[in-house]
Design an enzyme around this catalytic site. Structure first.
Site, PDB file in Angstrom:
ATOM      1  N   LYS A 196       0.735  -1.201  -0.094  1.00 49.79           N
ATOM      2  CA  LYS A 196       0.040   0.002   0.030  1.00 49.79           C
ATOM      3  C   LYS A 196       0.884   1.357  -0.119  1.00 49.79           C
ATOM      4  O   LYS A 196       0.608   2.073  -0.812  1.00 49.79           O
ATOM      5  CB  LYS A 196      -0.848   0.099   1.385  1.00 49.79           C
ATOM      6  CG  LYS A 196      -1.916  -1.019   1.213  1.00 49.79           C
ATOM      7  CD  LYS A 196      -2.867  -1.102   2.409  1.00 49.79           C
ATOM      8  CE  LYS A 196      -3.657  -2.191   2.245  1.00 49.79           C
ATOM      9  NZ  LYS A 196      -4.568  -2.521   3.642  1.00 49.79           N
ATOM     10  N   SER A 205      -0.936   0.654   5.926  1.00 47.21           N
ATOM     11  CA  SER A 205      -0.958   0.061   7.188  1.00 47.21           C
ATOM     12  C   SER A 205      -1.986  -1.228   6.771  1.00 47.21           C
ATOM     13  O   SER A 205      -2.869  -1.075   6.047  1.00 47.21           O
ATOM     14  CB  SER A 205      -1.803   0.517   8.335  1.00 47.21           C
ATOM     15  OG  SER A 205      -2.667   1.380   7.799  1.00 47.21           O
ATOM     16  N   ASP A 206      -1.978  -2.403   7.550  1.00 45.93           N
ATOM     17  CA  ASP A 206      -2.687  -3.428   7.329  1.00 45.93           C
ATOM     18  C   ASP A 206      -3.220  -4.036   8.739  1.00 45.93           C
ATOM     19  O   ASP A 206      -2.132  -4.211   9.703  1.00 45.93           O
ATOM     20  CB  ASP A 206      -2.309  -4.437   6.362  1.00 45.93           C
ATOM     21  CG  ASP A 206      -3.428  -5.244   5.556  1.00 45.93           C
ATOM     22  OD1 ASP A 206      -4.057  -4.828   4.986  1.00 45.93           O
ATOM     23  OD2 ASP A 206      -3.284  -6.500   6.061  1.00 45.93           O
ATOM     24  N   GLN A 207      -4.204  -4.615   8.740  1.00 46.80           N
ATOM     25  CA  GLN A 207      -4.448  -5.514  10.056  1.00 46.80           C
ATOM     26  C   GLN A 207      -5.179  -6.973   9.538  1.00 46.80           C
ATOM     27  O   GLN A 207      -5.778  -6.967   8.567  1.00 46.80           O
ATOM     28  CB  GLN A 207      -5.690  -4.727  10.860  1.00 46.80           C
ATOM     29  CG  GLN A 207      -5.887  -5.649  12.090  1.00 46.80           C
ATOM     30  CD  GLN A 207      -6.869  -4.486  12.847  1.00 46.80           C
ATOM     31  OE1 GLN A 207      -7.827  -3.934  12.356  1.00 46.80           O
ATOM     32  NE2 GLN A 207      -6.563  -4.530  14.134  1.00 46.80           N
ATOM     33  N   ALA A 248       0.383  -4.102  10.975  1.00 47.95           N
ATOM     34  CA  ALA A 248       1.554  -3.702  10.475  1.00 47.95           C
ATOM     35  C   ALA A 248       1.414  -2.382   9.855  1.00 47.95           C
ATOM     36  O   ALA A 248       0.518  -2.069   9.235  1.00 47.95           O
ATOM     37  CB  ALA A 248       2.220  -4.765   9.271  1.00 47.95           C
TER      38      ALA A 248
END
EC number: 3.6.1.9
Length: 198
Positions: free
Chosen positions: A56, A72-74, A109
């Site tokens: 991203k 960001s990622d979850q 992250a």
């Protein structure tokens, strides 16, 4: 056209992540990355989460090479596997029935792409224990929150917090999808310090 001011771009359209970043009182723009989030077969949660956060940031950095870009990622892991976004009410109810009373882990992250080519990455884990839930509680939660775009049907920024017995994390904001302690640190390393802005 590349942005020159503000210097920071959030590579996400998430309202919750915008609210979190607002707490740092740094000017920023928003440009959602819109990447393919398909997971590789047997990809570990921590690796997948960091890969997507970085993808991203890199996608948006390609459009704005002079800016610092935050991606960001979850993800939610349970019993060694990943729980994805349910997409509909029936799947959400099934997911929540499966993880009720269970230990789960949220992987969060962040990745910062700097104009000088550096990539600054961070991975955080939030361990949680779900409450035992009745079918009525699950149905009511799904009806109210409609968590169809949330990993594991867990909208932690809303009523989802009522589904949890306890959480353990080094950063209380991590469960919402962007650990602010680490975010502030990586932004300082990238040259953007909330406490030293003109």
């Amino acid at each position: 056209m590349p942005l020159h001011k503000p210097d920071l771009i959030l590579a996400s359209g998430s309202a919750t992540r915008r609210q979190l970043l607002d707490r740092l009182q740094i000017p920023y723009a928003v440009d959602p990355a819109d990447i393919d989030e398909t997971l590789a077969a047997n990809e570990p949660a921590a690796q997948a989460c960091q890969r997507l956060a970085r993808a991203k940031a890199d996608r948006v950095a390609g459009r704005h090479p002079d800016a610092v870009v935050l991606g960001s990622d979850q993800m939610l892991s349970w019993r060694g596997g990943l729980l994805g976004k349910p997409g509909d009410a029936e799947t959400a109810r099934c997911q929540l029935a499966e993880i009720a009373g269970e230990a789960i882990a949220f992987h969060v992250a962040i990745s910062v792409a700097c104009p000088d080519g550096r990539r600054l990455d961070w991975h955080e884990i939030v361990e949680a224990r779900m409450r035992q839930l009745t079918r009525e509680e699950i149905a009511r939660y799904v009806e109210i929150e409609r968590p169809f775009d949330c990993a594991g049907s867990m909208r932690s920024e809303g009523l989802g917090i009522c589904l949890v017995e306890r959480m353990d994390s080094r950063d209380p904001s991590a469960i919402l999808g962007m650990p602010l302690i680490a975010t502030a640190r990586l932004l300082r390393d990238a040259g953007i310090d909330p406490l030293h802005r003109a």
